[in-house]
Design a protein around this motif. Structure first.
Motif, PDB file in Angstrom:
ATOM      1  N   ALA A  64       0.836  -1.212   0.000  1.00 29.63           N
ATOM      2  CA  ALA A  64       0.000   0.000   0.000  1.00 29.63           C
ATOM      3  C   ALA A  64       0.866   1.256   0.000  1.00 29.63           C
ATOM      4  CB  ALA A  64      -0.937  -0.008   1.214  1.00 29.63           C
ATOM      5  N   GLU A  65       1.930   1.255   0.770  1.00 30.83           N
ATOM      6  CA  GLU A  65       2.821   2.412   0.805  1.00 30.83           C
ATOM      7  C   GLU A  65       3.504   2.620  -0.545  1.00 30.83           C
ATOM      8  OE1 GLU A  65       5.539   2.099   4.017  1.00 30.83           O
ATOM      9  OE2 GLU A  65       4.001   2.257   5.584  1.00 30.83           O
ATOM     10  N   ILE A  66       3.889   1.520  -1.190  1.00 27.32           N
ATOM     11  CA  ILE A  66       4.548   1.634  -2.495  1.00 27.32           C
ATOM     12  C   ILE A  66       3.592   2.235  -3.530  1.00 27.32           C
ATOM     13  CG2 ILE A  66       5.495   0.301  -4.422  1.00 27.32           C
ATOM     14  CD1 ILE A  66       6.594  -1.672  -2.322  1.00 27.32           C
ATOM     15  N   MET A  67       2.372   1.724  -3.570  1.00 26.21           N
ATOM     16  CA  MET A  67       1.424   2.169  -4.590  1.00 26.21           C
ATOM     17  C   MET A  67       0.903   3.578  -4.339  1.00 26.21           C
ATOM     18  SD  MET A  67       1.432  -0.288  -6.659  1.00 26.21           S
ATOM     19  CE  MET A  67       1.678  -2.056  -6.835  1.00 26.21           C
ATOM     20  N   GLU A  68       0.837   3.984  -3.076  1.00 29.74           N
ATOM     21  CA  GLU A  68       0.250   5.281  -2.745  1.00 29.74           C
ATOM     22  C   GLU A  68       1.290   6.372  -2.519  1.00 29.74           C
ATOM     23  OE1 GLU A  68      -2.059   4.431   0.684  1.00 29.74           O
ATOM     24  OE2 GLU A  68      -3.403   3.016  -0.356  1.00 29.74           O
ATOM     25  N   ALA A  69       2.568   6.040  -2.648  1.00 31.04           N
ATOM     26  CA  ALA A  69       3.617   7.034  -2.391  1.00 31.04           C
ATOM     27  C   ALA A  69       3.525   8.183  -3.388  1.00 31.04           C
ATOM     28  CB  ALA A  69       4.987   6.380  -2.476  1.00 31.04           C
ATOM     29  N   GLN A  70       3.522   9.407  -2.857  1.00 32.26           N
ATOM     30  CA  GLN A  70       3.451  10.592  -3.700  1.00 32.26           C
ATOM     31  C   GLN A  70       4.842  10.996  -4.171  1.00 32.26           C
ATOM     32  OE1 GLN A  70       0.593  12.055  -4.606  1.00 32.26           O
ATOM     33  NE2 GLN A  70      -0.578  10.525  -3.438  1.00 32.26           N
ATOM     34  N   GLY A  71       4.943  11.298  -5.463  1.00 31.45           N
ATOM     35  CA  GLY A  71       6.207  11.792  -6.005  1.00 31.45           C
ATOM     36  C   GLY A  71       7.213  10.728  -6.368  1.00 31.45           C
ATOM     37  N   SER A  72       6.931   9.454  -6.110  1.00 28.64           N
ATOM     38  CA  SER A  72       7.894   8.412  -6.471  1.00 28.64           C
ATOM     39  C   SER A  72       7.800   8.100  -7.954  1.00 28.64           C
ATOM     40  CB  SER A  72       7.632   7.147  -5.652  1.00 28.64           C
ATOM     41  OG  SER A  72       6.354   6.629  -5.928  1.00 28.64           O
TER      42      SER A  72
END
Length: 445
Positions: A64-72
């Motif tokens: 979830a953190e990978i998919m929702e990370a902003q700016g990555s």
């Protein structure tokens, strides 16, 4: 499923709660009850493991953190996915989805050679999640007609399909209730999977079942009349409490083209034995696995074609011979497409029947597509069939960007710094936009 003596933490044991009510004699149980208890015992141990539950929660949080990370960037997310998910079917699905989303997000979507080379798909991948592996095993060893199982797994929670399948597998209402509960749990777990993983479980399970059949008896010759080896008898009984009823319902996807002449001889002997049975006997003849599979082919593959009386039987027999010569994985893909097609059963217009045949052959890959093209050129085949089957020259399901890229020879990939979107597919080709190192213009490959 492991034997009770297995040391695997996921194997069932005599002391497990699911088997505590089992009768002392295995002969008192139908195969459906045995299968259901093994499946429930395995899932109970899996879901009762605190370590595996913690692992699943941690993985879901990281994803979830990978998919929702902003700016990555896409490169960063793909790198993080490779760190979290080992080489597996799940990684193929996630990586392919991210790349395709980036490729088709706008008109200028491109993927660099370095990015594609760093994220190859895992060939012959298996699941990394234990729950997915258990579902795959449950499908592979399902002791009933596969054309009952697949619609049940795809059905809604409020219908009666689990009850219907349970009654098909068992000998008594009490057993049916136990199996129905296990089937409902299996369906709930199956529907939690992403759609690509659902398709993987069904396809791999059916293809593994088909591949098992060469090990059920000597392929050189059929057993002597009156002799039934235990393994073949078990496989025949696995289509339900009455083999003949299950075969008439579509049979079980459990056979292989490798049976060859053994299967034909076994079929002849089964027919001879049926004709010699006393006329007043109520006991149905025991059908060999090969006979059951041929009936499944007749119902689910040739049935839609047979509804149109204008298709000669010689064309149907040619189609059947080519189908049985395909590898088990392709046979499974075509049979699964037949089971799930909306127009494969019941009333259908001639055009809908032709669409069924076209879709089944399209599911079989290059060899089946070439067969469709041969049928399209046969003047004995109705015109609407020839028109639809001939369209397979220009249409097919596209591969994902990573799959397509790594299907190219390395010498070609070195000349392509950037890969663009898919322009179209054919029976044996897929065309993409590309930028070449030796040309300033955008090309197609």
């Amino acid at each position: 499923f492991s034997s009770p003596s297995s040391s695997s933490p996921l194997s069932s044991s005599p002391s497990s709660p699911s088997s505590s009510s089992a009768p002392s004699s295995a002969a008192d149980l139908s195969l459906g009850v045995v299968w259901a208890r093994h499946m429930e015992a395995a899932f109970s141990k899996l879901e009762g493991s605190a370590l595996l539950r913690a692992k699943a929660r941690l993985r879901d949080r990281l994803l979830a953190e990978i998919m929702e990370a902003q700016g990555s960037t896409l490169e960063e997310r793909l790198f993080q996915l490779r760190e979290v998910i080992p080489p597996s079917v799940e990684r193929n699905v996630l990586v392919g989805g991210l790349m395709d989303a980036a490729l088709y997000s706008d008109e200028k979507g491109w993927l660099s050679r370095e990015l594609l080379e760093a994220n190859p798909p895992t060939l012959q991948a298996s699941p990394c999640e234990a729950a997915t592996t258990l579902l795959l095993t449950a499908v592979t060893f399902f002791p009933g007609a596969v054309n009952r199982l697949v619609p049940m797994l795809r059905s809604r929670d409020d219908d009666s399909s689990c009850r219907d399948v349970a009654l098909h597998l068992t000998k008594s209402p009490e057993d049916a209730q136990e199996v129905e509960s296990a089937l409902e749990g299996m369906r709930a777990r199956f529907q939690k999977l992403a759609p690509p993983l659902q398709s993987f479980v069904l396809h791999e399970g059916i293809s593994q079942t088909i591949a098992i059949l060469p090990h059920l008896g000597p392929p050189e010759e059929a057993p002597e009349e009156g002799e039934i080896d235990a393994t073949a008898a078990t496989a025949a009984a696995a289509v339900g409490p009455a083999a003949a009823e299950a075969a008439a319902a579509g049979g079980s996807a459990a056979a292989s083209a490798g049976l060859g002449s053994w299967g034909e001889k076994a079929s002849e002997k089964a027919s001879e034995k049926a004709s010699e049975a006393p006329s007043g006997s109520s006991e149905a003849p025991l059908l060999r696995p090969w006979d059951l599979y041929k009936r499944a082919i007749d119902v689910d593959l040739l049935g839609p074609m047979r509804r149109d009386a204008r298709i000669p039987e010689t064309v149907l027999e040619q189609t059947k011979r080519v189908f049985l010569a395909l590898p088990p994985r392709l046979q499974a893909r075509i049979l699964l497409a037949a089971i799930e097609h909306p127009h494969a059963r019941g009333e259908a217009t001639p055009e809908e029947q032709a669409q069924v045949v076209r879709d089944l052959l399209s599911a079989g890959g290059v060899v089946a597509v070439k067969l469709a093209q041969m049928i399209a050129e046969d003047p004995r085949v109705p015109l609407h069939y020839r028109t639809l089957l001939g369209s397979l020259r220009d249409e097919n399901e596209p591969m994902s960007a990573p799959e397509m890229w790594h299907a190219l020879p390395a010498t070609i990939r070195r000349r392509i710094p950037m890969l663009g979107r898919c322009l179209g597919t054919g029976s044996v080709k897929q065309v993409h936009l590309a930028r070449m190192v030796d040309s300033p213009e955008t090309s197609s490959i």
